[in-house]
Design an enzyme around this catalytic site. Structure first.
Site, PDB file in Angstrom:
ATOM      1  CE  LYS A 190      -6.661   0.130   1.509  1.00 54.93           C
ATOM      2  NZ  LYS A 190      -7.164  -0.300   2.841  1.00 54.93           N
ATOM      3  CD  GLU A 216      -2.811   1.319   2.370  1.00 50.68           C
ATOM      4  OE1 GLU A 216      -3.697   2.198   2.373  1.00 50.68           O
ATOM      5  OE2 GLU A 216      -2.628   0.541   3.319  1.00 50.68           O
TER       6      GLU A 216
END
Length: 301
Positions: free
Chosen positions: A217, A180
């Protein structure tokens, strides 16, 4: 048995229709999440009581009738949630066995101070031990967050390198990492930063070996379809989107224009929910949020 479970969860992550719920607020973000839920600091005494309150909130969400694998294909947990129980059952087992939802674990321990326009992850003490515990607890994968504030090529390369290094450690322990590298939605150079980020991700993806499959992400990009090439890479199981501070309505509108991304929302999922609601009110409000996020996640599928 464990291999069958992992294979079924991998297939669900790769092809399932729906989104990943982010239920992983940790120490720093928990008081804010509780305030939004109608639980202020004067309503609990100390850290343990605070975490009891957030666990009760998460349990209420997980046990809500609309929170099932029909629309929610995964859930990201905080360590205490993984180690706890929901309705008398270990959380990861309840999610998968009773709800059809794939469990993930947040493993990052916060961010360093900003340097070269980014914030790297702080060191993660005992990472391998935590990963082994997670694998033994029925966790499928992990999530680790860092933040990009500016279109600084040096900083972005450092972020991506760190994410992939930790991702390889996760893979070595039999789990699937969600990398992420968030781009701040308020960055004045968001478009440029996202372009650099995409190039660096693609470059690092090409260094992975067969079987080293990951997820990402990412902030919903300003340029629609920017991350399509990332989603199509053979080493990528799925690309999911963080809401990043956008309202639920705006995050869903932006996500609906990204056919190869699905949601992994936290605050947007729980928007409007309060402890003071009756169960019927709570379930209706959460169900409406789930429906909206689901529709945005499958809009281009």
């Amino acid at each position: 048995m464990a291999q069958d479970r992992f294979a079924a969860q991998m297939e669900r992550m790769h092809t399932g229709k729906g989104f990943i719920a982010a239920l992983d607020q940790s120490g720093g973000s928990t008081p804010k999440a509780l305030r939004l839920y109608g639980v202020t600091e004067d309503m609990y005494d100390g850290e343990e009581a605070m975490f009891d309150e957030i666990h009760a909130m998460r349990s209420r969400i997980i046990l809500s009738p609309g929170f099932t694998g029909e629309k929610v294909i995964g859930a990201i947990l905080f360590e205490r949630t993984m180690r706890g129980e929901v309705a008398g059952k270990p959380t990861a087992d309840l999610l998968w066995e009773d709800r059809g939802i794939v469990p993930f674990l947040k493993i990052d321990k916060g961010l360093t101070d900003k340097s070269d326009g980014v914030q790297l992850m702080k060191p993660i003490p005992g990472l391998v031990d935590t990963l082994r515990e997670a694998e033994g607890s029925g966790i499928f994968g992990t999530k680790e967050r860092s933040v990009i504030h500016e279109a600084n090529a040096k900083g972005i390369e450092a972020i991506v390198s760190q994410q992939f290094d930790i991702g390889r450690t996760v893979l070595s322990c039999g789990l699937v990492p969600i990398l992420e590298p968030e781009v701040d939605i308020h960055s004045p150079t968001k478009v440029e930063a996202e372009t650099i980020l995409k190039e660096r991700i693609l470059s690092h993806l090409d260094t992975l070996q067969d079987g080293q499959n990951i997820m990402l992400k990412l902030t919903i990009p300003t340029q629609d379809g920017l991350y399509d090439a990332v989603a199509d890479h053979p080493r990528v199981v799925r690309v999911v989107a963080l809401s990043g501070g956008y309202s639920t309505d705006e995050a869903c509108a932006r996500l609906a224009r990204q056919p190869k991304m699905i949601a992994s929302f936290s605050r947007a999922l729980t928007e409007g929910l309060t402890k003071q609601m009756s169960d019927a009110e709570f379930n209706d409000a959460l169900g409406a949020n789930i429906d909206q996020i689901y529709r945005a996640s499958v809009a281009g599928a």
